[in-house]
Structures are given as C-alpha cells and as structure tokens.
Design a protein around this motif. Sequence first.
Motif, PDB file in Angstrom:
ATOM      1  N   ALA A   1       0.663  -1.303   0.067  1.00 49.30           N
ATOM      2  CA  ALA A   1       0.044   0.181   0.075  1.00 49.30           C
ATOM      3  C   ALA A   1       0.880   1.205  -0.235  1.00 49.30           C
ATOM      4  N   LEU A   2       1.953   1.255   0.772  1.00 48.07           N
ATOM      5  CA  LEU A   2       2.784   2.310   0.720  1.00 48.07           C
ATOM      6  C   LEU A   2       3.622   2.494  -0.418  1.00 48.07           C
ATOM      7  N   SER A   3       3.819   1.331  -1.185  1.00 44.52           N
ATOM      8  CA  SER A   3       4.591   1.797  -2.246  1.00 44.52           C
ATOM      9  C   SER A   3       3.570   2.467  -3.498  1.00 44.52           C
ATOM     10  N   LEU A   4       2.326   1.943  -3.609  1.00 45.99           N
ATOM     11  CA  LEU A   4       1.338   2.307  -4.342  1.00 45.99           C
ATOM     12  C   LEU A   4       0.892   3.897  -4.046  1.00 45.99           C
ATOM     13  N   LEU A   5       0.999   3.951  -2.714  1.00 44.76           N
ATOM     14  CA  LEU A   5       0.723   5.565  -2.381  1.00 44.76           C
ATOM     15  C   LEU A   5       1.894   6.619  -3.025  1.00 44.76           C
ATOM     16  N   GLN A   6       3.144   5.907  -3.138  1.00 49.23           N
ATOM     17  CA  GLN A   6       4.308   6.863  -3.735  1.00 49.23           C
ATOM     18  C   GLN A   6       4.321   6.786  -5.265  1.00 49.23           C
ATOM     19  N   SER A   7       3.686   5.685  -5.824  1.00 49.12           N
ATOM     20  CA  SER A   7       3.771   5.724  -7.452  1.00 49.12           C
ATOM     21  C   SER A   7       2.364   6.067  -8.047  1.00 49.12           C
ATOM     22  N   GLU A   8       1.468   6.047  -7.279  1.00 49.15           N
ATOM     23  CA  GLU A   8      -0.105   6.476  -7.858  1.00 49.15           C
ATOM     24  C   GLU A   8      -0.632   7.678  -6.979  1.00 49.15           C
ATOM     25  N   LYS A   9      -1.446   8.423  -7.884  1.00 54.28           N
ATOM     26  CA  LYS A   9      -2.127   9.537  -7.192  1.00 54.28           C
ATOM     27  C   LYS A   9      -3.583   9.081  -6.485  1.00 54.28           C
ATOM     28  N   ILE A  10      -3.232   8.831  -5.121  1.00 57.67           N
ATOM     29  CA  ILE A  10      -4.416   8.175  -4.487  1.00 57.67           C
ATOM     30  C   ILE A  10      -5.348   9.143  -3.782  1.00 57.67           C
ATOM     31  N   GLY A  11      -6.744   9.322  -4.049  1.00 59.36           N
ATOM     32  CA  GLY A  11      -7.425  10.221  -3.320  1.00 59.36           C
ATOM     33  C   GLY A  11      -8.339   9.637  -1.990  1.00 59.36           C
ATOM     34  N   LEU A  12      -8.263   8.556  -1.675  1.00 59.61           N
ATOM     35  CA  LEU A  12      -8.885   7.861  -0.716  1.00 59.61           C
ATOM     36  C   LEU A  12      -8.530   6.477  -0.456  1.00 59.61           C
ATOM     37  N   VAL A  13      -8.151   6.094   0.769  1.00 56.38           N
ATOM     38  CA  VAL A  13      -7.662   4.843   1.528  1.00 56.38           C
ATOM     39  C   VAL A  13      -8.674   4.152   2.103  1.00 56.38           C
ATOM     40  N   LEU A  14      -9.054   3.063   1.746  1.00 57.62           N
ATOM     41  CA  LEU A  14      -9.666   2.122   2.729  1.00 57.62           C
ATOM     42  C   LEU A  14      -9.013   0.962   3.126  1.00 57.62           C
ATOM     43  N   THR A  15      -8.845   0.720   4.275  1.00 55.98           N
ATOM     44  CA  THR A  15      -7.817  -0.171   4.855  1.00 55.98           C
ATOM     45  C   THR A  15      -8.408  -1.119   5.883  1.00 55.98           C
TER      46      THR A  15
ATOM     47  N   LEU B   1      -3.562   0.082  11.546  1.00 56.72           N
ATOM     48  CA  LEU B   1      -3.173   1.212  12.207  1.00 56.72           C
ATOM     49  C   LEU B   1      -2.048   1.789  12.283  1.00 56.72           C
ATOM     50  N   GLU B   2      -1.060   0.820  11.895  1.00 55.22           N
ATOM     51  CA  GLU B   2       0.390   0.921  11.641  1.00 55.22           C
ATOM     52  C   GLU B   2       0.519   1.784  10.288  1.00 55.22           C
ATOM     53  N   LEU B   3      -0.272   1.210   9.430  1.00 60.83           N
ATOM     54  CA  LEU B   3      -0.294   1.955   8.027  1.00 60.83           C
ATOM     55  C   LEU B   3      -0.708   3.359   7.925  1.00 60.83           C
ATOM     56  N   LEU B   4      -1.846   3.583   9.058  1.00 60.06           N
ATOM     57  CA  LEU B   4      -2.398   4.616   8.779  1.00 60.06           C
ATOM     58  C   LEU B   4      -1.357   5.653   9.528  1.00 60.06           C
ATOM     59  N   ARG B   5      -0.637   5.303  10.563  1.00 57.49           N
ATOM     60  CA  ARG B   5       0.467   6.101  11.222  1.00 57.49           C
ATOM     61  C   ARG B   5       1.243   6.645  10.272  1.00 57.49           C
ATOM     62  N   ARG B   6       1.802   5.550   9.564  1.00 63.41           N
ATOM     63  CA  ARG B   6       2.854   5.797   8.188  1.00 63.41           C
ATOM     64  C   ARG B   6       2.487   6.827   7.070  1.00 63.41           C
ATOM     65  N   ILE B   7       1.322   6.419   6.996  1.00 72.42           N
ATOM     66  CA  ILE B   7       0.867   7.677   5.975  1.00 72.42           C
ATOM     67  C   ILE B   7       0.533   8.815   6.450  1.00 72.42           C
ATOM     68  N   ARG B   8       0.230   9.077   7.596  1.00 70.67           N
ATOM     69  CA  ARG B   8       0.196  10.381   8.291  1.00 70.67           C
ATOM     70  C   ARG B   8       1.590  11.126   8.608  1.00 70.67           C
ATOM     71  N   ARG B   9       2.770   9.986   8.826  1.00 73.33           N
ATOM     72  CA  ARG B   9       3.862  10.558   9.070  1.00 73.33           C
ATOM     73  C   ARG B   9       4.670  11.018   7.659  1.00 73.33           C
ATOM     74  N   ASP B  10       4.213  10.631   6.604  1.00 69.20           N
ATOM     75  CA  ASP B  10       5.033  11.058   5.192  1.00 69.20           C
ATOM     76  C   ASP B  10       4.243  12.283   4.858  1.00 69.20           C
ATOM     77  N   GLN B  11       5.098  13.150   4.464  1.00 65.89           N
ATOM     78  CA  GLN B  11       4.538  14.491   3.866  1.00 65.89           C
ATOM     79  C   GLN B  11       3.687  14.425   2.593  1.00 65.89           C
ATOM     80  N   ALA B  12       4.172  13.380   1.798  1.00 67.61           N
ATOM     81  CA  ALA B  12       3.374  13.300   0.672  1.00 67.61           C
ATOM     82  C   ALA B  12       2.066  12.709   0.689  1.00 67.61           C
ATOM     83  N   SER B  13       1.735  12.068   1.803  1.00 63.07           N
ATOM     84  CA  SER B  13       0.568  11.222   1.990  1.00 63.07           C
ATOM     85  C   SER B  13      -0.263  11.704   3.271  1.00 63.07           C
ATOM     86  N   ARG B  14       0.311  12.674   3.814  1.00 64.05           N
ATOM     87  CA  ARG B  14      -0.449  12.777   4.974  1.00 64.05           C
ATOM     88  C   ARG B  14      -1.684  13.132   4.976  1.00 64.05           C
TER      89      ARG B  14
END
Lengths: 131, 153
Positions: A45-59, A69-82
């Motif tokens: 998922a993190l890899s797709l978030l870097q390569s694709e323009k994602i507008g909504l995540v359902l996890t 929950l860990e995925l959510l925390r990582r999404i929020r930590r990254d400037q590009a996906s926060r």
Amino acid sequence: MPSAIDFDQKVLVVDDFPTMRKLIRNVLKEIGFHHICEADNGAAALSLLQSEKIGLVLTDWNMPTMTGLELLRRIRRDQASRDIPVLMVTAEGNKENVVEAIKAGADNFVVKPFTAETIKDKIEHIFRKRK
Amino acid sequence: MNVEFINPFLSATLRVLKTMASVEARPGKPFVKKDGGAQGDVSGVIGITGPTNGSMSLSFSRNCILKIVASMLGEEIAEINNDIKDAVGELTNMISGDARNELGQKGYQFQIALPTVITGLNHEIRHKCNAPTIAIPFDTDAGPFVVEVSFEN
C-alpha cells in the motif's frame, strides 16, 4: 442534496483477504468510483501511495506484518501522503479501537459487517468534512 | 462454559450473513459436540483470548458456502477453491469480531486471532481448549452449516 464525493479520485483498497478486496471493490463501483487499486499488505500500500495519485484509502485493521493502524500512522507521517483521507474497515469495532484510529488520524471508521449504503455514507461524510 | 458467551455468536452469524450475503440463516437447537469431526466440507477456526480462552469455528456444506460467496461477490464459483477458502476465513473473522463487539458491550473484553481454514473430507476441527464444544446447527435455502464455540470454564 448533491453528493460531495469526488468520484474521479483513485481509491486504494488494502486488505489481506482477496475476497474482501473484491467485495469492497464491488461496493465502490456500485457507489460510483471508477478508479480502484488494491494492495494485500501495508508495504504494498505504501509503495502504491508513492507511485500513484491516490485520493482515498480504505484499509483493513487486522492484517499480518503491518496492521491497518500502523499503515495509517505511516501515511500520516509521510509529507506526500499525510493529507489523503483514510477510512478504516474492521471487524473489531470496540471503543478503544475507534479512539486509537481517530487519534492516529483516521477520517472515519466502518465496522464489518457493512452495507454499501454504510460505506457510501462514511465516504460522503469524509468528503463533506474536507471540503 | 458461561452460556452468556453463546448467544453473541449466534446473533453475529445471522447478522453477518444477512448483511454481507443477503442470506437468511435459521438456527437449530444447540448441542454438545462429542468428537472433533467437522460437519461440513470447509471450516474456519479462530482463537479467542480474554477473561477466558477459547475458539469459534464455522463449517459449511459445499452448496451452502458456494451460494453464500456467490451472493457476497456477485459471481458464481463452481468449486471450493482459494476464493472460497479466503471467504470462509473472512466470514470467520467477521462473525467472531461481531460477537466480540457484543461481548464487549456486556463487559467481557476479548481479543481475536487470525483465522485458519481447513478443507477436505472428514476433516477435524481442533478447538483451542479442552472444554466441551457447543455446536449450533444452521439451515439456509442453499444447505446447512454449523457454528461451534468452546471456552474454558
């Protein structure tokens, strides 16, 4: 009232169970989304978030290796996906989990079993709140 | 075993199948199971820990699970393949999670593990404790399935 959902956004569905990904994909299509991609684990998922323009995540929450929950925390930590909206989908809807997910930055929470209507309402709520 | 632990699994089963697959299941009379043999062609088992430890299982007849999954996914599947096994795992996960939520509202906080799926003729279900196993038979228009619950005293 017209829908606030931007159906042109690409939606990323993250779940370790292929059946559940297929089921959520069907629901998203029924709601009106056309662009849907899938990941079977948090790292993919993190890899797709870097390569694709994602507008909504359902996890999903309960996944091996990296939990939702860990995925959510990582999404929020990254400037590009926060700022990407995240809807948590889980079989465990206890109060502690909801509080933990909201604290970690989840936009909304769906407890399984769910109907297409519930998913639509939650997504509608997310888009309305973010407008 | 505390009988208060049984009903949440029964109501969760009805709720999950109705919501996710539009399947109406009819519960039969619960009974104490005497052996480990499954009464179905594919089973899902999940461990549950908390105030007491135990496990829950679902065993579906072939026809029943093929119809349930067809209704969930909107596509026909002819055999018990990986999609069916995966769906049984997810149903096990959802039913135990839903029952766990109801038990939590009653003041019993449980955790659930990841489900295991077993297939094959006369396969055996191993519950996570040695306590008696309560089996709840269900019937649907597509065939029967059984939910089993076992918790330490």
